[in-house]
Motif scaffolding. Structure first.
Motif, PDB file in Angstrom:
ATOM      1  N   HIS A  28       0.807  -1.218   0.000  1.00 59.25           N
ATOM      2  CA  HIS A  28       0.000   0.000   0.000  1.00 59.25           C
ATOM      3  C   HIS A  28       0.846   1.276   0.000  1.00 59.25           C
ATOM      4  O   HIS A  28       0.549   2.238  -0.715  1.00 59.25           O
ATOM      5  CB  HIS A  28      -0.935  -0.011   1.217  1.00 59.25           C
ATOM      6  CG  HIS A  28      -1.809   1.191   1.315  1.00 59.25           C
ATOM      7  ND1 HIS A  28      -2.978   1.306   0.592  1.00 59.25           N
ATOM      8  CD2 HIS A  28      -1.663   2.337   1.998  1.00 59.25           C
ATOM      9  CE1 HIS A  28      -3.520   2.484   0.851  1.00 59.25           C
ATOM     10  NE2 HIS A  28      -2.754   3.120   1.701  1.00 59.25           N
ATOM     11  N   GLU A  29       1.936   1.283   0.809  1.00 63.87           N
ATOM     12  CA  GLU A  29       2.697   2.535   0.946  1.00 63.87           C
ATOM     13  C   GLU A  29       3.485   2.904  -0.311  1.00 63.87           C
ATOM     14  O   GLU A  29       4.045   3.987  -0.391  1.00 63.87           O
ATOM     15  CB  GLU A  29       3.620   2.488   2.179  1.00 63.87           C
ATOM     16  CG  GLU A  29       4.758   1.495   2.099  1.00 63.87           C
ATOM     17  CD  GLU A  29       4.374   0.123   2.665  1.00 63.87           C
ATOM     18  OE1 GLU A  29       3.164  -0.180   2.783  1.00 63.87           O
ATOM     19  OE2 GLU A  29       5.293  -0.656   2.985  1.00 63.87           O
ATOM     20  N   LYS A  30       3.491   2.032  -1.302  1.00 67.30           N
ATOM     21  CA  LYS A  30       4.162   2.372  -2.568  1.00 67.30           C
ATOM     22  C   LYS A  30       3.179   2.942  -3.592  1.00 67.30           C
ATOM     23  O   LYS A  30       3.585   3.352  -4.684  1.00 67.30           O
ATOM     24  CB  LYS A  30       4.803   1.126  -3.181  1.00 67.30           C
ATOM     25  CG  LYS A  30       5.981   0.593  -2.418  1.00 67.30           C
ATOM     26  CD  LYS A  30       7.252   1.303  -2.815  1.00 67.30           C
ATOM     27  CE  LYS A  30       8.454   0.681  -2.149  1.00 67.30           C
ATOM     28  NZ  LYS A  30       9.297   1.685  -1.506  1.00 67.30           N
TER      29      LYS A  30
ATOM     30  N   GLN B  83     -13.935  -0.392  -2.363  1.00 71.80           N
ATOM     31  CA  GLN B  83     -14.742   0.784  -2.678  1.00 71.80           C
ATOM     32  C   GLN B  83     -16.215   0.385  -2.786  1.00 71.80           C
ATOM     33  O   GLN B  83     -16.828   0.529  -3.844  1.00 71.80           O
ATOM     34  CB  GLN B  83     -14.256   1.419  -3.992  1.00 71.80           C
ATOM     35  CG  GLN B  83     -12.757   1.713  -3.969  1.00 71.80           C
ATOM     36  CD  GLN B  83     -12.256   2.402  -5.223  1.00 71.80           C
ATOM     37  OE1 GLN B  83     -12.628   3.529  -5.515  1.00 71.80           O
ATOM     38  NE2 GLN B  83     -11.420   1.727  -5.973  1.00 71.80           N
TER      39      GLN B  83
ATOM     40  N   ARG C  13      -5.681   5.323  -8.114  1.00 74.71           N
ATOM     41  CA  ARG C  13      -6.547   6.020  -7.160  1.00 74.71           C
ATOM     42  C   ARG C  13      -7.409   7.079  -7.827  1.00 74.71           C
ATOM     43  O   ARG C  13      -8.375   7.568  -7.262  1.00 74.71           O
ATOM     44  CB  ARG C  13      -5.698   6.622  -6.042  1.00 74.71           C
ATOM     45  CG  ARG C  13      -5.209   5.536  -5.085  1.00 74.71           C
ATOM     46  CD  ARG C  13      -4.487   6.104  -3.919  1.00 74.71           C
ATOM     47  NE  ARG C  13      -3.344   6.849  -4.400  1.00 74.71           N
ATOM     48  CZ  ARG C  13      -2.648   7.686  -3.669  1.00 74.71           C
ATOM     49  NH1 ARG C  13      -2.990   7.916  -2.430  1.00 74.71           N
ATOM     50  NH2 ARG C  13      -1.611   8.315  -4.176  1.00 74.71           N
TER      51      ARG C  13
ATOM     52  N   TYR D  17       1.831   5.492  -4.566  1.00 72.07           N
ATOM     53  CA  TYR D  17       1.816   6.944  -4.724  1.00 72.07           C
ATOM     54  C   TYR D  17       2.526   7.308  -6.013  1.00 72.07           C
ATOM     55  O   TYR D  17       3.171   6.463  -6.630  1.00 72.07           O
ATOM     56  CB  TYR D  17       2.505   7.602  -3.520  1.00 72.07           C
ATOM     57  CG  TYR D  17       1.632   7.530  -2.301  1.00 72.07           C
ATOM     58  CD1 TYR D  17       0.707   8.531  -2.034  1.00 72.07           C
ATOM     59  CD2 TYR D  17       1.672   6.429  -1.459  1.00 72.07           C
ATOM     60  CE1 TYR D  17      -0.131   8.456  -0.940  1.00 72.07           C
ATOM     61  CE2 TYR D  17       0.841   6.338  -0.359  1.00 72.07           C
ATOM     62  CZ  TYR D  17      -0.065   7.363  -0.103  1.00 72.07           C
ATOM     63  OH  TYR D  17      -0.903   7.277   0.964  1.00 72.07           O
ATOM     64  N   ALA D  18       2.387   8.577  -6.385  1.00 68.13           N
ATOM     65  CA  ALA D  18       3.051   9.121  -7.574  1.00 68.13           C
ATOM     66  C   ALA D  18       2.812   8.188  -8.771  1.00 68.13           C
ATOM     67  O   ALA D  18       1.672   7.890  -9.086  1.00 68.13           O
ATOM     68  CB  ALA D  18       4.529   9.370  -7.298  1.00 68.13           C
ATOM     69  N   LYS D  19       3.859   7.671  -9.401  1.00 72.95           N
ATOM     70  CA  LYS D  19       3.607   6.942 -10.647  1.00 72.95           C
ATOM     71  C   LYS D  19       2.903   5.611 -10.425  1.00 72.95           C
ATOM     72  O   LYS D  19       2.416   5.011 -11.374  1.00 72.95           O
ATOM     73  CB  LYS D  19       4.902   6.737 -11.430  1.00 72.95           C
ATOM     74  CG  LYS D  19       5.871   5.728 -10.859  1.00 72.95           C
ATOM     75  CD  LYS D  19       6.980   5.462 -11.877  1.00 72.95           C
ATOM     76  CE  LYS D  19       8.116   4.675 -11.251  1.00 72.95           C
ATOM     77  NZ  LYS D  19       9.213   4.472 -12.200  1.00 72.95           N
ATOM     78  N   PHE D  20       2.854   5.151  -9.187  1.00 70.05           N
ATOM     79  CA  PHE D  20       2.086   3.935  -8.901  1.00 70.05           C
ATOM     80  C   PHE D  20       0.704   4.280  -8.351  1.00 70.05           C
ATOM     81  O   PHE D  20       0.013   3.421  -7.808  1.00 70.05           O
ATOM     82  CB  PHE D  20       2.842   3.032  -7.920  1.00 70.05           C
ATOM     83  CG  PHE D  20       4.219   2.649  -8.398  1.00 70.05           C
ATOM     84  CD1 PHE D  20       4.385   2.010  -9.619  1.00 70.05           C
ATOM     85  CD2 PHE D  20       5.349   2.939  -7.650  1.00 70.05           C
ATOM     86  CE1 PHE D  20       5.654   1.662 -10.083  1.00 70.05           C
ATOM     87  CE2 PHE D  20       6.617   2.599  -8.098  1.00 70.05           C
ATOM     88  CZ  PHE D  20       6.771   1.959  -9.319  1.00 70.05           C
ATOM     89  N   GLY D  21       0.315   5.547  -8.463  1.00 68.92           N
ATOM     90  CA  GLY D  21      -0.943   5.988  -7.869  1.00 68.92           C
ATOM     91  C   GLY D  21      -2.037   6.321  -8.878  1.00 68.92           C
ATOM     92  O   GLY D  21      -3.089   6.830  -8.486  1.00 68.92           O
ATOM     93  N   TYR D  22      -1.817   6.047 -10.160  1.00 67.47           N
ATOM     94  CA  TYR D  22      -2.841   6.361 -11.165  1.00 67.47           C
ATOM     95  C   TYR D  22      -4.177   5.682 -10.850  1.00 67.47           C
ATOM     96  O   TYR D  22      -5.230   6.199 -11.176  1.00 67.47           O
ATOM     97  CB  TYR D  22      -2.392   5.920 -12.558  1.00 67.47           C
ATOM     98  CG  TYR D  22      -1.422   6.858 -13.236  1.00 67.47           C
ATOM     99  CD1 TYR D  22      -1.852   8.052 -13.795  1.00 67.47           C
ATOM    100  CD2 TYR D  22      -0.072   6.546 -13.349  1.00 67.47           C
ATOM    101  CE1 TYR D  22      -0.967   8.905 -14.448  1.00 67.47           C
ATOM    102  CE2 TYR D  22       0.822   7.388 -13.993  1.00 67.47           C
ATOM    103  CZ  TYR D  22       0.371   8.567 -14.542  1.00 67.47           C
ATOM    104  OH  TYR D  22       1.243   9.408 -15.177  1.00 67.47           O
TER     105      TYR D  22
END
Lengths: 274, 265
Positions: free
Chosen positions: B26-28, B70, B37, B30-35
């Motif tokens: 989960h903590e990874k 979700q 979300r 973000y940024a380029k791995f966060g599309y």
């Protein structure tokens, strides 16, 4: 939807952002920036200056994300960026787009000190080189006094930064999008002619403008995957002309957008944290 | 005029973060791995309101993990009257799942049944990847149709492929947004491709499955891209003798009459 409020008279904020991406991108990957791998040298030879000239002619405040190594290599050029009133923000030391682990804080501090010494003031914004970050990255940036990060791709609007379910006090996330609002994918993946890229970005702008939005375009002043060349920088001039047709679209530096948002942080909080 | 009626199915592959979660904690994400979300933050609502505006019911292929993470989105999709079908558990490559495949598909089936109150009748393989066991497992679980193949412009029976009693609702890779956006093509090229695909298929009649993703990288969730989908739908639905149905409705109609009807105008 969040209740977005921009400065009076502004319907859409526009941030033109330039990631310096000099030869340190290759050097950092242990690749010699020679021959066909020398694209990044153009940033220092002419690419950055081309954008400084364009922004001066158009009277546009912009944001430059500068790698620490580029600032060491081209101190006069980076001073000229700051001297022209643009924001100089941080973008790694040698564009480290790989896991740094415990070594990261020292590298963030190193670049921070270099940019501070060259421009006379500390950077307040950061964009991840290559798009990775961790909880340690965010904690370090906060400790160094940064006020925003521009690396997320999960929203259309700025929001109060969070990491792993925790909101970060006094720290904004100003998202970018490396899939649709960045030159790299079009010039390195799909090899699209600049005129078609211009049409694409105009569609992006028009759709974002209609929603009362936030337009953040990422450019690279190098050759190869960037927009340093005459043909590719020419479409940026035409894009600016398009945006200029809307008197309530305002060009802003990223730090000014972050500071605007931080005047009323609660307004920018995410409804749900995923 | 087309020789036969043309039916449009709009399908939505509800990809959030499940793709990245396969490889990263989960903590990874973000940024380029966060599309991924973007789907829950923005993209889902854009797709929803477009379908509502055009009066269309779609088929959502949902990885069970997304439904669990979700649930509010699943409630909204059901409240809007769309069909919910299975899309595996967490974007596993079923071609590589080996002996875990039965358990994975069974678990996804059970989750979706519990969250939606009824068993899903349709399935689409994550990444379009299947093993020789996939269709027999789906058939045993009681699935009525699959929508993973890309080898026809009409429904067909899957009995010969191991999907006893099942119908195939094939898609066309050029009408999947991720095909061209995944290669970073421009909006204009995507719309041009879709329109050329549709115009030629319309001459022959038959089935057209449009596949959307609400993400901000390979999908259609961004404001500019949802506008493009709207333009395409307007192009399609104003042509003569074109209607729309969900994938499940097409499968049922084909099973009943052996034909693709025009569907609802």
């Amino acid at each position: 939807m969040r209740n977005i409020v921009w400065p009076q008279g502004v319907k859409c904020v526009v941030a033109l952002t330039v990631d310096s991406d000099g030869p340190c991108c290759e050097i950092g990957q242990k690749v010699l920036p020679l021959g066909a791998r020398a694209h990044g040298r153009y940033s220092g030879k002419g690419g950055i200056q081309r954008y400084l000239d364009l922004f001066a002619r158009e009277n546009i405040p912009a944001t430059f994300y500068v790698c620490g190594h580029d600032a060491e290599a081209w101190p006069d050029l980076v001073r000229a960026i700051a001297g022209a009133g643009h924001e100089v923000a941080a973008h790694g030391y040698m564009h480290e787009n790989f896991e740094l682990g415990e070594a990261e804080p020292a590298l963030l501090e190193k670049s921070h000190d270099i940019l501070t010494a060259v421009t006379g003031g500390p950077p307040r914004g950061w964009r991840s080189p290559g798009g990775r970050k961790s909880a340690l990255t965010m904690r370090t940036l906060q400790r160094l006094g940064y006020r925003y990060d521009s690396s997320e791709k999960d929203d259309d609007f700025p929001y109060l930064a969070e990491f792993d379910g925790q909101h970060l006090e006094g720290f904004m996330e100003l998202p970018n999008n490396t899939s649709s609002l960045d030159d790299f994918p079009f010039y390195r993946v799909s090899y699209t002619p600049p005129s078609e890229v211009l049409a694409h970005w105009i569609e992006e702008f028009d759709a974002i403008y209609r929603e009362g939005g936030y337009f953040n375009l990422t450019l690279h002043p190098r050759l190869g995957y960037g927009s340093g060349s005459p043909a590719r920088s020419a479409i940026i001039r035409r894009l600016i002309a398009h945006i200029r047709q809307y008197s309530d679209a305002r060009f802003m530096r990223m730090i000014d957008i972050a500071d605007w948002c931080l005047r009323e942080p609660a307004r920018w909080a995410h409804g749900r944290i995923l | 005029m087309p020789r036969q009626a043309c039916t449009l199915c709009v399908s939505v592959n509800f990809h959030g973060t499940s793709l990245e979660r396969q490889n990263f904690p989960h903590e990874k994400l973000y940024a380029k791995f966060g599309y991924g979300r973007y789907t829950g933050n923005v993209g889902h609502q854009r797709v929803r309101s477009l379908l509502r505006d055009r009066g269309l019911k779609a088929t959502y292929f949902v990885p069970a993990y997304e439904a669990q993470a979700q649930p509010w989105a699943i409630e909204e999709i059901m409240a809007d009257g769309h069909e919910i079908a299975s899309h595996g558990f967490m974007m596993e490559d079923l071609g590589q799942a080996g002996e875990k495949e039965g358990e994975l598909l069974g678990q996804a089936h059970e989750f979706l049944t519990r969250l939606t109150g009824k068993p899903p009748r349709g399935f689409r393989a994550p990444h379009g990847q299947m093993s020789a066991c996939t269709l027999p497992i789906l058939s045993r679980l009681g699935y009525f149709y699959d929508a993973s193949f890309q080898d026809d412009f009409r429904p067909y029976a899957l009995d010969g492929d191991g999907g006893t009693g099942m119908v195939e609702i094939p898609q066309n890779e050029m009408l999947i947004d991720a095909t061209l956006y995944g290669l970073n093509h421009t909006h204009a090229r995507v719309l041009k491709t879709w329109i050329e695909e549709f115009d030629a298929a319309w001459e022959e009649g038959g089935l057209l499955v449009l596949t959307l993703h609400p993400r901000s990288d390979y999908g259609s969730g961004r404001a500019s891209r949802i506008g493009l989908v709207a333009r395409f739908l307007d192009h399609v639905l104003t042509r003569e003798n074109v209607g729309w149905q969900t994938c499940g409705e097409v499968a049922a109609a084909w099973r009943a009459g052996g034909n693709v009807g025009p569907g609802r105008p």
